[in-house]
Structure formats: C-alpha cells, structure tokens
Scaffold this active site. Structure first.
Site, PDB file in Angstrom:
ATOM      1  CG  ASN A  11      39.572  39.743  44.755  1.00 10.70           C
ATOM      2  OD1 ASN A  11      39.902  39.181  45.800  1.00 10.70           O
ATOM      3  ND2 ASN A  11      38.344  39.699  44.273  1.00 10.70           N
ATOM      4  CE  LYS A  13      38.192  36.762  42.296  1.00 14.01           C
ATOM      5  NZ  LYS A  13      37.297  36.414  41.218  1.00 14.01           N
ATOM      6  CG  HIS A 102      33.979  40.166  44.378  1.00 11.20           C
ATOM      7  ND1 HIS A 102      33.538  38.976  43.866  1.00 11.20           N
ATOM      8  CD2 HIS A 102      34.997  40.577  43.586  1.00 11.20           C
ATOM      9  CE1 HIS A 102      34.285  38.677  42.803  1.00 11.20           C
ATOM     10  NE2 HIS A 102      35.172  39.635  42.619  1.00 11.20           N
ATOM     11  CD  GLU A 104      34.429  35.462  43.080  1.00  8.28           C
ATOM     12  OE1 GLU A 104      35.262  35.667  43.970  1.00  8.28           O
ATOM     13  OE2 GLU A 104      34.722  35.387  41.868  1.00  8.28           O
ATOM     14  CD  GLU A 173      35.237  42.811  39.817  1.00  5.83           C
ATOM     15  OE1 GLU A 173      36.402  42.619  39.462  1.00  5.83           O
ATOM     16  OE2 GLU A 173      34.726  42.217  40.776  1.00  5.83           O
ATOM     17  N   GLY A 179      36.394  35.563  36.047  1.00  7.95           N
ATOM     18  CA  GLY A 179      36.956  34.210  36.062  1.00  7.95           C
ATOM     19  C   GLY A 179      36.594  33.382  34.843  1.00  7.95           C
ATOM     20  CB  SER A 211      38.408  37.780  31.980  1.00 13.88           C
ATOM     21  OG  SER A 211      37.677  36.709  32.556  1.00 13.88           O
TER      22      SER A 211
END
Ligand code: PGA
Length: 249
Positions: A11, A13, A102, A104, A173, A179, A211
C-alpha cells in the site's frame, strides 16, 4: 478454495511521483521477470499505487504476475463526485483489487462501517476483489475490546454473506501498529487471526498489516491463519518489499 496462496500487498499510500513510482514498479517487474523459480516469492503479489500512477504502473507490470489495486473507491459507478474514483474506473485502469476501509480513511476521513460496506458492494459490481481493513485502536485494545471492535467492524462493513459471494480479503491492521514501527506481537496476531478465521471461514484470505518489515515478516507470515501481509512503508523500497514477499513459507 482450500489452498489459500499467501498474498503480499504493498500500500503505497500518498507516496510516489512518477519517477519514484515507476522506478519502484519497474524494479519489481524486473525482479519477477529475471528471478528463476527458486528466487521467486512463493506468494502472490499486489501493489496499490496512488491513483495518478495506476495506468502507467499497470502498463509496466503487465504480464509480470504482480497484481494492481486501488486504495479506495466511491460507492457509485459514476457521477458528480468531485475528487472521487469509482470502482469501475479502477478496473478500467487495470486494477483487480481495491483496499477499502483502511484506518487512514476511517479515521482521517470519517468513513463509517456502513460506507465501507457500500464500497465493498461497489468493488464487487466492478469485478474487483475487496481488501477490507479492520483493526482496533490502542485504547480499545487496552480496554480489552480488541476483538469486540474488529468483530463489530466486520459485521457492519461486509455485505450479507460476503465470503460466499466472491473472493474476499480481510486485512487485520491494529491502528497503533500502522506506521509506528511497532508490529503487534506474534501472540496477539495469532489470537486475532484465529478468531477471524472462525468468523470468516476457510475461503477468506486474512492478511496482517502494521509495521511489517523484512525483519519480522517471516515469523508473521509463518503463523497458521495469516494468509499474507498488507505492507505500507516497507513496500516503497523494492528490495524490502521483495524480501518480505520472499519470506513467505
Ligand atoms: P505500515 O502500513 O506497514 O507502514 O505500518 C500498513 C498499512 O497501513 O497498510
């Protein structure tokens, strides 16, 4: 489907101007093309570049065996939705997959489970495989509510009988692991994935994300109910991403 081939998905991003993104895709394609059988990853591979690079990465990876995915889509097939992309547009650009829900998007854009569910239906309508992300925050985990959170997200983010209606990928996740450089422990991943397997059945691929790096990938990917990884930061480096994929048992 009894044999679930593992999948390592990158991904990207909001990373990658043309030069970097095409160099990264080109290097992955080159490795796939030149590696002999013993050097090739045993897993399937997917990259999800930013929308601006989809068409050119699609052209670059054509025939390489590496699949292409979008990072999000709008529920509608077309219309007056400035700035959005439909699942049909992603398919038209060469995608076979799309990441949905996701963290985010859920946290940064206030996306609800109900919206994610509409997007899953849109992906299916366009013939894309949805990669549906779920995961608890640190507060929820510390409160002992990790599974309750994930279970509730699944219940509300997946259409009825989603696993029977076509190929489905779920990515676990934990929000605090994304991250942060701090992946979840092997015990926590194993426990969550066993619960997800019991909930989703044998046909659904269940990825871990948060991660994942070349140092921890082998141990994570060896866990019984881990069918692959969704990789953010480390997928921006061809060598690191390749090494994660090569860690698949
Ligand atoms: P990370 O991101 O590997 O950089 O933690 C994973 C993800 O957000 O999919």
């Amino acid at each position: 489907m009894t044999e679930r081939k593992k999948l390592v998905a990158g991904n990207w991003k909001m990373n990658g101007l043309r030069a970097d993104g095409l160099a990264l895709a080109g290097e992955l394609g080159r490795r796939m093309g030149s590696a002999d059988a013993s050097d090739k990853p045993r897993c399937a591979m997917l990259v999800c570049p930013p929308a601006t690079l989809l068409a050119s990465v699609a052209a670059m990876l054509a025939g390489s065996g590496i699949a292409l995915g979008g990072q999000d889509c709008h529920p509608a097939p077309k219309g007056a939705f400035t700035g959005d992309l439909s699942a049909e547009m992603l398919a038209d650009a060469g995608c076979s997959h799309v990441i949905l829900g996701h963290s985010e998007r859920r946290h940064g854009h206030g996306e609800s489970d109900a919206l994610v569910r509409e997007k899953v239906a849109a992906a299916r309508r366009a013939g894309l495989v949805p990669v549906v992300c779920v995961g608890e925050t640190l507060e929820q985990r510390q409160a002992g509510a990790a599974w309750a959170t994930v279970d509730a997200q699944l219940a509300a983010s997946l259409p009825e009988r989603a696993a029977e209606a076509g190929e489905l990928i779920v990515a676990y996740e934990p929000v605090w692991a994304i991250g942060s450089g701090l992946a979840a422990s092997l015990e926590d991943i194993a426990e969550m994935h066993a619960a997800l397997r019991a909930r989703l059945g044998a046909a659904v691929r269940i990825l871990y994300g948060g991660s994942v790096n070349p140092g921890n990938a082998a141990a994570i990917l060896a866990l019984a109910d881990v069918d692959g990884a969704l990789v953010g930061g480390a997928s921006l480096d061809a060598q690191a991403f390749w090494s994660i994929a090569r860690s698949c048992p």
